[in-house]
Design an enzyme around this catalytic site. Sequence first.
Site, PDB file in Angstrom:
ATOM      1  CE1 TYR A  15      -4.382  -0.936   0.025  1.00  0.00           C
ATOM      2  CE2 TYR A  15      -3.442  -2.887   1.043  1.00  0.00           C
ATOM      3  CZ  TYR A  15      -4.417  -2.365   0.560  1.00  0.00           C
ATOM      4  OH  TYR A  15      -5.378  -3.264   0.374  1.00  0.00           O
ATOM      5  CE1 TYR A 143      -9.089  -4.514   1.227  1.00  0.00           C
ATOM      6  CE2 TYR A 143      -8.815  -5.431   3.653  1.00  0.00           C
ATOM      7  CZ  TYR A 143      -8.448  -5.330   2.455  1.00  0.00           C
ATOM      8  OH  TYR A 143      -7.109  -5.737   2.074  1.00  0.00           O
ATOM      9  CG  ASP A 249     -14.216 -10.830   6.839  1.00  0.00           C
ATOM     10  OD1 ASP A 249     -13.496 -11.119   7.922  1.00  0.00           O
ATOM     11  OD2 ASP A 249     -13.678 -10.321   5.718  1.00  0.00           O
ATOM     12  CE  LYS A 278      -7.129  -7.030   9.738  1.00  0.00           C
ATOM     13  NZ  LYS A 278      -5.821  -6.636   9.361  1.00  0.00           N
TER      14      LYS A 278
HETATM   15  C1  LIG Z   1     -12.676  -7.629   7.567  1.00  0.00           C
HETATM   16  C2  LIG Z   1     -11.469  -7.940   6.804  1.00  0.00           C
HETATM   17  N1  LIG Z   1     -11.137  -9.456   6.182  1.00  0.00           N
HETATM   18  C3  LIG Z   1     -10.115  -9.573   5.913  1.00  0.00           C
HETATM   19  C4  LIG Z   1      -9.005  -8.755   5.696  1.00  0.00           C
HETATM   20  C5  LIG Z   1      -7.739  -9.361   4.989  1.00  0.00           C
HETATM   21  O1  LIG Z   1      -6.676  -9.671   5.912  1.00  0.00           O
HETATM   22  P1  LIG Z   1      -4.971  -9.868   5.655  1.00  0.00           P
HETATM   23  O2  LIG Z   1      -4.589  -8.359   5.680  1.00  0.00           O
HETATM   24  O3  LIG Z   1      -4.653 -10.602   6.654  1.00  0.00           O
HETATM   25  O4  LIG Z   1      -5.058 -10.586   4.442  1.00  0.00           O
HETATM   26  C6  LIG Z   1      -8.749  -7.608   6.474  1.00  0.00           C
HETATM   27  C7  LIG Z   1      -7.796  -6.677   6.435  1.00  0.00           C
HETATM   28  O5  LIG Z   1      -7.655  -5.723   7.021  1.00  0.00           O
HETATM   29  C8  LIG Z   1     -10.146  -7.204   7.073  1.00  0.00           C
HETATM   30  O6  LIG Z   1     -10.325  -6.184   7.612  1.00  0.00           O
END
Ligand SMILES: Cc1ncc(COP(=O)(O)O)c(C=O)c1O
Length: 460
Positions: A15, A143, A249, A278
């Site tokens: 990024y 996202y 998610d 995370k």
């Molecule tokens: C809700 C959500 N799903 C998926 C992801 C993607 O995770 P990663 O950065 O570990 O690929 C993020 C990352 O910010 C997220 O906030």
Amino acid sequence: MSLLDRDRLHLWHPYTQMKTAPPPLPIVSASGVYLYTDDGRRILDGISSWWVNIHGHSHPALNAALAAQAARLEHVMFAGCTHPPAVDLADRLISLLPSGITRVFYSDNGSTAAEVAVKLAVQYWINRAEPQRRTIVALHHAYHGDTVGAMSVSEDSIFTRAFTPLLFQVERAHAPYCYRCPLGLERRSCRVDCLSDLEQTLARLGDTAAAVIVEPMLQGAGGMIVWPPEFLAGVRRLCDRFGVLLIADEVLTGFGRTGRMFACEHAEVTPDIICLSKALTAGYLPLGATCTTEAVYDAFLSDDRSRTFFHGHSFTANPLACAVALASLDLFEQDDTLARVRRLEAQLQSGLEPLRDLPIVGDVRVIGGVGAIELRDADLSPLDVARGDPEPVEGSGPRGGYLDEIGPRLAAAFLDRGLLLRPLGNVLYFMPPYVITEEETGWAIEQIKGVLQGVAIQSP
Ligand SMILES: Cc1ncc(COP(=O)(O)O)c(C=O)c1O
């Protein structure tokens, strides 16, 4: 050569517009909520290192768990093999997840956790002899990650636009973005009317809809959009009514970030599939888990091997990551971590709410350990500059004049004060590790106030 010189020679950061971005922070150590640079600066990690850290950096108990596991078994492939940390962690997760979730499929980051969820949903319907159910419904401002499937179900934005030819088609429905209500209503008097868009979408799709994917209660990269719990409950109801799977998610929201262990608890919802990553490992190591119900799992059981879920990664269920995740769950119990998050929430609420009075502040949103301030700018879509990318991208849609550069400018001002923040365009947020003390939170709120007061004075 300095670390930064050597970095510039060979590295390419995520990024980051490498031509114009300021040099990265040279971090050589970290402890608790603080990061330390090679030139002796101490910086408070106000975004939990991209939302992963919860118990603080370099935590002695997590370090010990990692070292002990490394001495026993560092890694083994997970197809045809298993190991105690993976089994123990699955047991622990199932005991904590909303009731009805009984199966854990490991992967190795948040995007793959979401990618696996989407693939599971599509193959579930194939295995159930309803292959026409293949459309995924996603929400605006979503996202879900950066792999091709995760991008497909995310909002169409500058993150995804260059890859549009690679993405599969999805249907998108309104999110409950109350500050910029898609229907122009007020939360005080509305009846979560924005849900009707999802209802109409599912009605139109009929038996071609496979799943609805959401970030429950808090849409992160889309602008730290906090939901009314009624919306989440309504999504579950609609999924039941139309017979589609609900994918939650919880890559960002899982493990206490919204004040509950999982955000689905705010509406007492059990999704069919839930994505974790995370904070699963307290920010130590990459690990993903896509967890599901026995009903979904059963659809993959067959004497016909073509019904197998053909997905896996070299580092699936890495034992080091699983061992740290287990130690992190121990800390939740020992430290009463969720009570800590609730105290943090109360302090963020009382400290940030008064900032609404600043002329530059449009909205203040707090949930659990996340405090967000949306600055006034009618045109700027947070996702278009999410993760603090300072570079305007040609053809990326409407840009806000003065606020166009606000994110990176604010980030620089905070860094001068020793606070690491990374605004999502015009949405400034503070999401520290939960171990932050009351005093440190108070200090951070003062910095936010001080910087925003300065901006308000300069604003035209
Ligand atoms: C809700 C959500 N799903 C998926 C992801 C993607 O995770 P990663 O950065 O570990 O690929 C993020 C990352 O910010 C997220 O906030």
